[in-house]
Design a protein around this motif. Structure first.
Motif, short mmCIF file in Angstrom:
data_model
loop_
_atom_site.label_atom_id
_atom_site.label_comp_id
_atom_site.label_asym_id
_atom_site.label_seq_id
_atom_site.Cartn_x
_atom_site.Cartn_y
_atom_site.Cartn_z
N ARG A 1 0.84 -1.19 0.00
CA ARG A 1 0.00 0.00 0.00
C ARG A 1 0.89 1.24 0.00
N TYR B 1 -2.50 0.49 -4.48
CA TYR B 1 -2.15 -0.87 -4.06
C TYR B 1 -1.48 -1.60 -5.21
N ASN C 1 0.07 -5.73 -6.07
CA ASN C 1 0.18 -7.11 -5.59
C ASN C 1 1.33 -7.82 -6.30
N LYS D 1 -4.75 -14.67 -7.89
CA LYS D 1 -5.69 -13.83 -7.13
C LYS D 1 -7.08 -14.45 -7.05
N GLU E 1 -13.48 -5.96 0.05
CA GLU E 1 -12.61 -5.82 -1.12
C GLU E 1 -11.14 -5.76 -0.77
N GLY E 2 -10.77 -5.00 0.28
CA GLY E 2 -9.36 -4.68 0.48
C GLY E 2 -8.77 -5.14 1.80
N GLY F 1 -9.40 -7.18 -4.09
CA GLY F 1 -9.79 -6.20 -5.08
C GLY F 1 -10.45 -6.78 -6.31
N THR F 2 -10.52 -8.09 -6.42
CA THR F 2 -11.16 -8.72 -7.58
C THR F 2 -12.63 -8.96 -7.27
N ASP G 1 -18.36 -2.25 -2.96
CA ASP G 1 -18.86 -0.92 -3.27
C ASP G 1 -20.19 -1.01 -4.01
N ASP H 1 -16.65 2.70 3.30
CA ASP H 1 -15.89 1.47 3.46
C ASP H 1 -15.99 1.04 4.92
#
Length: 592
Positions: A237, A246, A248, A257, A281-282, A302-303, A325, A358
């Motif tokens: 991050r 971000y 990966n 992932k 998500e995160g 995040g996917t 979201d 969030d």
């Protein structure tokens, strides 16, 4: 659920397998394990089993089903699914559930059930590469954790404080810092036995025009674990506003992932206890929720929520709450989640947080924890979420608006396999547009008919029956007669493993036309003992098709007596494939 952490298993609670050796043959190895822990103990930890005769049955963890077809035989120390054909011994089961190697499956059983097992050494190049990557990533995580406590990480330390992360949380999630100076990281790793080539294979270090750099430089680092606690990748991050926010690790033989959920080994005990998993998500959302007591939380990196991730959760959860979201991407994720619920049988619902905050942001507000609990309690079905989203921006009082609504929702309904889930959604669509359910069903079936137009048959390739010659024998029917006999013989051998040495003279030189049967026969010829542990050992040596046959046959009643097996084998050796009903030798029909 086992989480790889030092000191979690007291030495006094361990049970030892005396006399075992890491280089023994696999069948001897699994036999030793069977003396200390039963297959029902292992599989029953993941699958709810009920007794049925001599065996136990339950819903298969490897495919979606409503009627149990997954069978465990404690007598034979093996499992078999009559639905998806999965089969094997307890270690095969653990490997499939966790998607890990044999040595890692042994470690899972050892840690989970407090049984110390000797290591199993694999000599393949792939297994060596895997172990080297795991060792590299484990060491790098140690380097990052140490760097976070150093003076060079002052800006990162301030960022951690600004996000409200306690020292206990930092330690629990093994957070770290990747230094700006890549050379210092490379040198530290080299001093601890990890060269730069190994770092490059994990994606921690990259090279360009003779210079080394790290895509994670000056970032807060999040180790990513597989389902049993191995570090398989990292997320980083940005702490200075740089982009991307971000990043990966690249995909490697260890990391994909779509098959990974962040914090799964930390969350799985709570998921198993509650039967519910929360998916965000995160990284920061997952960490904040754990710190607030919502320890059944994982993150999808995040996917969009994937079927592979759903399968990972299915072994511990029956319900999944998605907190994504509410934007267009979140709606796409919900639509995908509906199809995943359809294919996996999971009950998937959507969490809607007021103000579209969030979880991490909400939890830092006064009363945020209580508000989030209310949001979880009021989670709505994926179907309702999609219905609400499809209404937005449309005039539902107009014919065109309702038509567009129905068309959009049909995209979600189309292809669903679960008839109950499909019918429920179609009923809800009808209510939203205020028409009779039969009309919506007619629209659905009309669309399906249009998509599934049958191919025009070739008039020159008519079946024999249509020409009035259904009784004409074919080479295929003669072939199938011999195939049936071959399968009966091999099936009989599986039920007479304790007398293989007596049957071996009949098996020597015997050649079978059925490829799977021939593969099984070749392995049986190498066996000289007939212990019960031989069945899972046999499965472990076979390819998927042959292994599935052995798994099924070992659990099915067989029509042949020992003498019947001898007679049938003799018939095959002599070249006669005639099936002789009525003498107890070979049954012409499986049910007759």
């Amino acid at each position: 659920m086992y989480v790889r952490r030092p000191g979690t298993i007291p030495a006094s609670s361990l049970v030892y397998l005396d006399g075992s050796h890491p280089h023994m043959e696999y069948k001897e190895y699994i036999a030793d394990i069977d003396t200390k822990i039963g297959i029902l103990d292992v599989i029953g930890h993941y699958v709810k089993l009920r007794k049925q005769g001599r065996n136990y049955v339950g819903l298969c963890p490897f495919h979606h089903e409503k009627t149990p077809s997954f069978t465990v035989s404690p007598d034979k120390n093996m499992f078999y699914c009559f639905g998806c054909k999965a089969s094997g011994d307890m270690l095969t089961f653990v490997r499939k559930v966790h998607n890990v190697s044999l040595p890692e499956a042994i470690e899972v059983v050892s840690k989970e059930f407090h049984v110390e097992l000797p290591p199993w050494h694999m000599s393949t190049a792939a297994s060596r590469e895997r172990q080297e990557l795991l060792q590299t990533l484990k060491l790098v995580a140690t380097a990052f954790a140490a760097a976070l406590q150093s003076s060079q990480a002052a800006e990162c330390q301030e960022y951690v404080r600004s996000r409200g992360l306690s020292s206990e949380t930092v330690k629990h999630f093994c957070l770290g810092y990747c230094p700006r100076n890549t050379d210092s990281l490379v040198k530290w790793c080299a001093d601890h036995g990890i060269d730069e080539d190994s770092l490059a294979r994990t994606g921690i270090v990259q090279r360009h025009e003779g210079h080394s750099f790290s895509p994670f430089a000056h970032r807060l680092m999040f180790p990513i674990w597989d389902s049993i606690g191995n570090i398989i990748a990292f997320g980083g991050r940005a702490i200075d506003g740089s982009m991307p926010k971000y990043t990966n690790s690249p995909e490697t033989p260890l990391f994909a992932k779509r098959r990974t959920l962040y914090a799964l080994p930390l969350a799985e005990p709570s998921i198993r206890e509650t039967g519910t998993a929360v998916v965000v998500e995160g990284y920061m959302d997952a960490i904040a929720l754990h710190a607030a007591g919502f320890t059944n939380t994982v993150a999808s990196l995040g996917t969009a929520f994937t079927e592979e991730q759903g399968t990972l959760l299915k072994r511990s959860a029956s319900r999944v709450l998605l907190n994504f979201d509410s934007d267009e991407a979140g709606q796409r994720a919900a639509r995908l989640a509906l199809s995943i619920a359809d294919r996996t049988g999971l009950d998937v619902a959507v969490v809607r947080v007021e103000g579209a905050k969030d979880p991490d942001e909400l939890l830092r507000e006064p009363g945020g924890k209580g508000q989030y609990q209310v949001a979880l309690d009021q989670a709505i079905s994926v179907g309702d979420f999609l219905l609400d989203a499809a209404v937005v921006g449309r005039d539902m009082n107009s014919v065109s608006g309702r038509r567009a609504f129905v068309q959009e929702m049909m995209e979600s309904v189309d292809g669903m396999q679960d008839s109950l889930l499909r019918t429920q959604l179609l009923t809800q669509i009808a209510r939203r547009v205020d028409v009779r359910e039969e009309e919506v069903l007619a629209i659905y079936h009309k669309g399906r008919t249009r998509v599934e137009q049958p191919a025009v048959a070739d008039p020159w390739r008519l079946p024999r029956k249509s020409l009035g010659h259904s009784r004409i024998p074919t080479g295929g029917s003669l072939q199938s007669t011999r195939s049936v006999l071959e399968q009966e013989v091999v099936h009989g051998l599986i039920h007479n493993l304790d007398r293989l040495s007596e049957l071996s003279p009949l098996l020597d030189g015997l050649s079978l036309q059925d490829e799977a049967c021939q593969e099984i026969l070749s392995v049986l010829r190498r066996e000289t003992s007939g212990k019960a542990a031989l069945v899972p050992s046999l499965v472990a040596q076979l390819g998927p098709e042959a292994a599935a046959l052995v798994g099924r046959w070992s659990l099915e009643e067989h029509k042949l007596s020992y003498q019947g097996v001898r007679d049938a084998a003799s018939r095959l050796r002599s070249g006669s494939s005639a099936v002789t009903p009525g003498d107890g030798s070979v049954a012409h029909e499986r049910g007759g």
